[in-house]
Design an enzyme around this catalytic site. Structure first.
Site, short mmCIF file in Angstrom:
data_model
loop_
_atom_site.label_atom_id
_atom_site.label_comp_id
_atom_site.label_asym_id
_atom_site.label_seq_id
_atom_site.Cartn_x
_atom_site.Cartn_y
_atom_site.Cartn_z
N HIS A 107 0.84 -1.19 0.00
CA HIS A 107 0.00 0.00 0.00
C HIS A 107 0.88 1.25 0.00
O HIS A 107 1.98 1.25 0.55
CB HIS A 107 -0.93 0.01 1.22
CG HIS A 107 -0.22 0.14 2.53
ND1 HIS A 107 -0.10 1.34 3.20
CD2 HIS A 107 0.42 -0.78 3.31
CE1 HIS A 107 0.57 1.15 4.33
NE2 HIS A 107 0.90 -0.12 4.43
N HIS A 109 0.86 5.81 -1.44
CA HIS A 109 0.31 6.88 -2.28
C HIS A 109 1.10 6.93 -3.59
O HIS A 109 1.98 7.77 -3.80
CB HIS A 109 0.40 8.22 -1.56
CG HIS A 109 -0.41 8.29 -0.30
ND1 HIS A 109 -1.72 7.85 -0.24
CD2 HIS A 109 -0.11 8.74 0.94
CE1 HIS A 109 -2.19 8.04 0.98
NE2 HIS A 109 -1.23 8.57 1.72
#
Length: 324
Positions: A107, A109
């Site tokens: 995970h 951004h």
């Protein structure tokens, strides 16, 4: 004479062997581009202020021991969301060969990376998006007042009590519609036009990637429904996820809740809704929302209840199996 016969037989044997090899090569079918570890990697390229901290912490980090997978955060330098082409290559190579960590949940951004460009099948991609104005407002006030997750941390705009309306009326940077252009680029990926604010091609590619590259994309407002779908679709990672999510207290089920948000007035809302960037981001959000709703209704036989989803029997069976 005997030596000559043996020589003839030797060359005849070699010729037959070569002929067999050629025939095998001609008749053999090319191997499909199969990546055996593709189902063992989930990538959640999370978007800021969409509930991603709640989903990651309350689901992935809480379930990794019980379900036996690794969780790894992709930390992007200087908060960039895109990688250079060489970095994309090493990223793809690293996570597909790091077998000691499989199965793995990544995970971070980071914008969508198409593994197929590097000759490898894509892993399981998932994501969550939020109504674009709601997301921007949450981010705007988060910079000023922080959230309930890291309470003692002083945010970059702390002390600046300017409302979103005031910022918008004077054309401030934090409320500029360029700040809204974020969810489309995350799904568009690493093409140069993806980060060009208002580029129609970015919207088109983002939609195409959602349809062709992502297993599931949900919305912040329906996170529970998404968790239920993931539990029955990717049980190796999400087994028990819905029950666990329902057992959380209010704080853990809603991490990073922005402390203070002041809704914009009608005049500001009217101007934003006429803005082309908002229209495109809203179109993308509605596209995702409608798609998710259709998938969820199909999965629940029209019942549309997350609780029933994990209990529904299979809607198919095998028969007329040979050899018996």
């Amino acid at each position: 004479m005997l030596w000559k016969k043996r020589k003839v037989l030797y060359f005849a044997g070699i010729s037959v062997f070569i002929l067999i090899l050629l025939l095998l090569k001609l008749n053999s079918k090319p191997k499909a581009n199969v990546w055996p570890t593709s189902s063992k990697i989930v990538i959640y390229n999370r978007i800021p202020k969409t509930g991603s901290t709640t989903f990651t912490n309350a689901i992935a980090y809480d379930l990794y021991k019980e379900n036996g997978f690794s969780v790894l955060h992709v930390n992007m330098t200087k908060n960039r969301q895109v990688m250079s082409l060489p970095d994309q290559y090493t990223f793809v190579n690293n996570i597909t060969t790091w077998t000691e960590r499989l199965p793995a949940f990544y995970h971070g951004h980071v914008a969508f990376i198409d593994f197929q460009r590097f000759g490898i099948a894509n892993p399981i991609y998932i994501n969550i998006i939020r109504e674009p104005l709601e997301r921007l407002l949450s981010h705007y006030y988060f910079l000023r007042y922080g959230d309930n997750y890291r309470i003692g941390l002083k945010r970059s705009r702390a002390g600046n009590n300017e409302t979103f309306d005031e910022c918008y009326s004077r054309g401030g940077k934090d409320c500029d519609m360029k700040q809204m252009w974020i969810q489309i680029p995350y799904f568009c990926g690493h093409y140069h036009f993806c980060t060009e604010v208002g580029n129609p091609e970015a919207l088109r590619v983002a939609k195409q990637n959602v349809l062709e590259k992502y297993l599931l994309v949900g919305t912040t407002s329906r996170m529970r429904d998404m968790i239920a779908l993931l539990e029955v679709t990717v049980p190796d990672f999400f087994k028990g996820a819905l029950g666990h999510f329902d057992s959380l207290d209010a704080n853990r089920a809603h991490l990073r809740y922005t402390k203070k948000k002041i809704p914009p007035n009608d005049q500001t809302l009217s101007m934003i809704r006429r803005d082309e960037v908002y229209k495109m981001e809203r179109e993308f959000y509605d596209f995702i929302n409608n798609l998710f709703d259709a998938v969820f209704k199909k999965a629940t036989n029209g019942i549309s209840k997350a609780d029933d989803l994990v209990k529904l029997p299979l809607q198919y069976h095998f028969e007329k199996i040979k050899p018996s």
